[in-house]
Write an enzyme that holds these catalytic residues in place. Sequence first.
Site, PDB file in Angstrom:
ATOM      1  CB  CYS A   1      32.886  65.398  32.605  1.00 25.43           C
ATOM      2  SG  CYS A   1      32.957  66.848  33.586  1.00 25.43           S
TER       3      CYS A   1
ATOM      4  CG  ASP B   1      31.408  61.512  41.198  1.00 27.71           C
ATOM      5  OD1 ASP B   1      31.757  62.690  40.592  1.00 27.71           O
ATOM      6  OD2 ASP B   1      31.769  60.409  41.072  1.00 27.71           O
TER       7      ASP B   1
HETATM    8  O1  LIG Z   1      37.466  65.296  36.930  1.00 27.35           O
HETATM    9  C1  LIG Z   1      37.841  66.201  37.856  1.00 27.35           C
HETATM   10  O2  LIG Z   1      39.108  66.696  37.700  1.00 27.35           O
HETATM   11  C2  LIG Z   1      37.180  66.970  38.702  1.00 27.35           C
HETATM   12  C3  LIG Z   1      37.509  67.765  39.655  1.00 27.35           C
HETATM   13  C4  LIG Z   1      36.490  68.278  40.794  1.00 27.35           C
HETATM   14  C5  LIG Z   1      34.944  68.175  40.355  1.00 27.35           C
HETATM   15  C6  LIG Z   1      34.671  67.160  39.608  1.00 27.35           C
HETATM   16  C7  LIG Z   1      35.621  66.545  38.816  1.00 27.35           C
HETATM   17  N1  LIG Z   1      35.117  65.639  37.792  1.00 27.35           N
HETATM   18  C8  LIG Z   1      33.818  64.999  37.890  1.00 27.35           C
HETATM   19  O3  LIG Z   1      34.190  63.609  38.399  1.00 27.35           O
HETATM   20  C9  LIG Z   1      33.196  62.460  37.755  1.00 27.35           C
HETATM   21  C10 LIG Z   1      33.586  61.398  36.909  1.00 27.35           C
HETATM   22  O4  LIG Z   1      34.972  61.074  37.616  1.00 27.35           O
HETATM   23  P1  LIG Z   1      35.797  59.861  36.770  1.00 27.35           P
HETATM   24  O5  LIG Z   1      35.026  59.307  35.610  1.00 27.35           O
HETATM   25  O6  LIG Z   1      35.413  58.678  38.186  1.00 27.35           O
HETATM   26  O7  LIG Z   1      37.090  60.059  36.737  1.00 27.35           O
HETATM   27  C11 LIG Z   1      32.580  63.607  36.954  1.00 27.35           C
HETATM   28  O8  LIG Z   1      31.175  64.029  37.476  1.00 27.35           O
HETATM   29  C12 LIG Z   1      33.140  64.702  36.604  1.00 27.35           C
HETATM   30  O9  LIG Z   1      32.234  65.917  36.408  1.00 27.35           O
END
Ligand SMILES: O=C(O)c1ccccc1N[C@@H]1O[C@H](COP(=O)(O)O)[C@@H](O)[C@H]1O
Length: 209
Positions: A7, A124
């Site tokens: 992502c 998440d």
């Molecule tokens: O990553 C971002 O800035 C974000 C902002 C708003 C909604 C979703 C976002 N990211 C999502 O977060 C998870 C993974 O995060 P991490 O690996 O823990 O950093 C993933 O679903 C992204 O799509």
Amino acid sequence: MTRVKICGTTTVADGMLAAEAGADAIGLIFAPVSRRQVDVQTARQISLAVGPAVGRVGVFLDQPLDEVLRLAAAARVSAVQIHGRVSSLYLETLACYHPVLRVLTPAELAGAGAPPIGHTLMLDAPTPGQGVPLDWEALRPGFLPGSWLAGGLGPENVKQAIQVLQPAGVDAVSRLEMAPGHKDPARVRAFIQAVKMASWSATNESYPQ
Ligand SMILES: O=C(O)c1ccccc1N[C@@H]1O[C@H](COP(=O)(O)O)[C@@H](O)[C@H]1O
């Protein structure tokens, strides 16, 4: 086989990096609060560059339905990922246009039943994109088959997460970057390899010898 989404893609180069490393999908974040927000013209270029074999998931948080539909169409996404509190009608309408990856926090999972047709659940953290892992063991009783998992996943811990929850897919960003919105190629490749190895082991170890 556990699917893998990379992502926070903001450049064609990072999109191609993920595609060539074997990602099943990339994420294009349109949420204004995100440090990884991508403009729609760049997002369309990324979608066209990675081609039809790679899923392109538009990521939205607290955005009006018409804005989501407009951006999703313009960016040529193949699915939408919805964070935040939205109505059932919002989700049902959206599912008429795109497959929906509906993100729930662990607290929201408790009250959630099986998702409707066209929807896939993803667990998440309450504040996404911060690299904070969830308590996978605590999630195990309520984790619905076919759900995806995100939150603080990286090459070092994704095998354990897959062993505990057997998610249909995993999604990561923070632990794969050199800086917000800019991937570390070695970590992206290591993450995808770790997912495929863990998924293969889980599949083959379950067969009687
Ligand atoms: O990553 C971002 O800035 C974000 C902002 C708003 C909604 C979703 C976002 N990211 C999502 O977060 C998870 C993974 O995060 P991490 O690996 O823990 O950093 C993933 O679903 C992204 O799509």
